[in-house]
Design an enzyme around this catalytic site. Sequence first.
Site, short mmCIF file in Angstrom:
data_model
loop_
_atom_site.label_atom_id
_atom_site.label_comp_id
_atom_site.label_asym_id
_atom_site.label_seq_id
_atom_site.Cartn_x
_atom_site.Cartn_y
_atom_site.Cartn_z
N ASP A 156 0.83 -1.21 0.00
CA ASP A 156 0.00 0.00 0.00
C ASP A 156 0.86 1.26 0.00
OD1 ASP A 156 -2.47 1.31 -0.04
OD2 ASP A 156 -3.32 0.00 1.50
N ASP A 221 -9.28 3.35 -3.80
CA ASP A 221 -9.95 2.14 -3.34
C ASP A 221 -11.37 2.08 -3.88
OD1 ASP A 221 -7.70 1.65 -1.92
OD2 ASP A 221 -8.58 1.93 0.06
#
Length: 942
Positions: A156, A221
């Site tokens: 991430d 996301d």
Amino acid sequence: MKKVLSVVILFMMVCMFFLTPAHQVKAADNGLAETPPMGWNTWNKFGCNVSEKLVEEMADAMVSSGMKDAGYQYVNIDDCWQTSRDTTTGKIVVDPVRFPNGMKALADYVHLKGLKLGLYTDVGYKTCGGRPGSRGYYDLDAQTYAEWGIDYVKVDWCYVDPDAQFLNYGPKPDAATWYSEFGRALENSGRGIVYSICNWGEQSPWVWGPQIGNLWRTGQDIGDAWEKGTNWFNGIINAYDTAVTHSASAGPGGWNDPDMLEVGNGGATTEEYRSQFSLWSMLAAPLIAGNDLRTMSQATKDILLNKEVIAVNQDPLGVQATKIIDNGDIEVLVKPLANGDKAVALLNRGAQATKISVTATDVGLPASEGYILRDLWQHFSKGSTGTINADVPSHGTAMFRVSPATIDNLPSSLDMTITASNGQIESGKTAELTVALHNDGVKDVTNAAISLIVPNGWTAAPLSATSFDHVAAGQTVTVMWNITLPSDVVGISDIGVTASYEDIDGRKQLQGSQRIIALPPGGTIYLSDLEPLHSANGWGPFEKDMSNGEMGQGDGKKITIKGVPYNKGLGVNAQSSITYTIDGKYDLFISDVGIDDEVSGKGSVTFEVWGDDVKLWDSGLMKATSTTVSAKVDVKGVKILKLVVTDGGDGNAYDHGDWAGARLTALVQEPKGAVLLGPDQAAKGATFDLNYGLNGMDQNIYAQDLRFTYDPSQLEYVFAESVNPDEVVIVDQAQKQGEVRFLLATLGQNAHLDGNLLKLHWKVKSDTQAAASMISLSKGVIADGTGLESELESKSYTVQVSAIDKTALKALIADAQSKHDAATEGTGAGQYPSGSKASLQAAIDQAQAVADNTAATKEQVEQAVIALTAKLQSFMDSIITTKPGDTNGDGRYSIGDLSIVAAAYGKTSDDPNWSSYKNVDLNNDGKIDIDDLAVVARKILE
């Protein structure tokens, strides 16, 4: 010079699309992810609630559900599996409570299932969940993952600022450099680990990602919704929009990643989830599921396990689809496949269903006599001479695999159109459903039949023949039903429609559905009983019949404003927008609005009602201390209704708004005038019934004068009878040739007429040569109780003339086959003796041979009905029955039964093999104990 360069670039792009492409991109040279990775990830459904038990159960479910066999292999744990670092070694520490046996043992468990295990980390100083990141520990973490047996790592992009701020509001490092460093650490670990770069599309990872990783995120996301709205999260369609523009970057070993699948999580419709799976497969995107695999609905399984769509995603050529048409709401994607076929997706982004059509030339296929179109969702092939089209629902995607073929090798091509006389019906009322089957191919089909599946308690009465011996190229056949709703049903229901037929490839099926909205008496319906066209919500999904709650679906409380509870309504969090298609069917929108009590006096919002992009009403600024406002908004003629909640201008924290009791008052409209309904087909010499009725009468009707005309060389009028017990029918005795006249008088208080009134019996003449015959209501006059007369519009009805009527035989064959297929042979209760199914099937096959024989006589058809009826009854009578407590099925109570119960003593429903024991749980309490033994003992002593 610029113009010349533009022409050259355009020519190169055209060549890339129409010619079979070579490997376009040199991806990370680790030999992994030669096709897009397939698997499952914890985050979308469970967030930080991860554990060893959860992952093991998901691995088990991946195998038992068939996902492993379909190609899914990675079981990936997202954030929150780690707690800290060892103060001596610096190694990452696995949460000992959630993962008591450690990550190596979990990887071994997953590997024994034939699957692979993935983990999550962050290229920054912390993970997005605030756990230790990998910055400063790249080599150590990569080596640790290799020692554990990890096969996939998602990396991430949180906390990458020097001051470790969560969303990187400060100066950011060069992503390509940091991710390259982590990639080298994975390469040096000595284990092949798929590398997933997750930096949300920042700094153009599609440019440098192919040289570093196996997949790279193209945007933010994803959230469980069709459209982004005001959320930070992307909706399904927003994630697609970003990824589709970077097709040149993808290829074997490296893939654009629009983020994980939301299929089955509940925030979008089945059609929207089907679109996500289609579009991700066309994009050659990773197929990483994010739902609960243990509790999947059949609809979710049908999507995730669609091997034909998966084959497009996993095609070894590894080319991402290109968008060739973009007309706003209509888009067409084309993906070249390794064998020369083209995958074609037709996307409808709009609010209404629409037909989308392209040609074989448009999608880059070579000239050919014809083309085979394999429908990857309907799972059948049809032939075409060059057109690829489909009726695509709102937010739906039709998907085909198209290949050239000669005319001789083309299968048939049928289209099915389903319409309802009224898509919104009051409970207890009736509507007509019409299914038209059109042969738009070059070949005839045979043995066509159309059937319905209606919800429990509904009835479907056919008004015409439902099967056809032959449907010629260019011909359309039609079937009609009366659909009657139960008196207590409310909300949305779907009627399933199946059309089956035979062509050169064997028996095929078309599947479709018609949505019906059941309105309570008086025509009022709650919005929480409807499915929205699309929705966006500022915090988690919006909720039906509960407050907004938190991030999860279904985590709210009873809607409560100022201490007043509401059983129905919508719970949202600003900024929020929920859109419904209401098609001008309603008069009034009604709702109480306010901030839900669950936020304890906080928040400020404004409620707005929009119709067809025009604001119709707003509440003004409302705070938790504001008095509840009642909205009553005129929505006559509105087709698209949108409910909006804004944040009051001070951010959306605690802005939990309620549309309490939100409902619509409907204009229940039905067509007015005369209706003629009868079978689509009748055999020579056969009789048939034609029903005459009135629909939508807004006046009392006490008298009618009706004249029907027909061709007397083709048809013979037999007699008529009233359907209404309060109606007197007088037939004109001085009939003209080809005309029959009726005078009707309606008595008493039942003169407000709707529905069927007359049943007219007709006979097709045995010697007629006509292929079809028409009966017309040439003149109809109606009068109310004051003597005022008015005329009905003329109506006509046509019946196709067939040689022999096989309707009853075909219906019997279908019934017998259904009972045969549902039966189980064995010796237990509810089973059938060995060999009984084979005997019944032989009788079915004999009857089918008569049905298929175009030269069969009327007597042969009647004998086939008699023979199969007798055989079916004999079969049904052969079912094995046992007495309660007769556990060995020998028809008596004995010590043998007692021994079977004793052998299972102590077993409970928690036992993994409970299915083998529950048949001796005679009192159904979930355990085998003394009470069950007592049941058998009492039976023996009786």
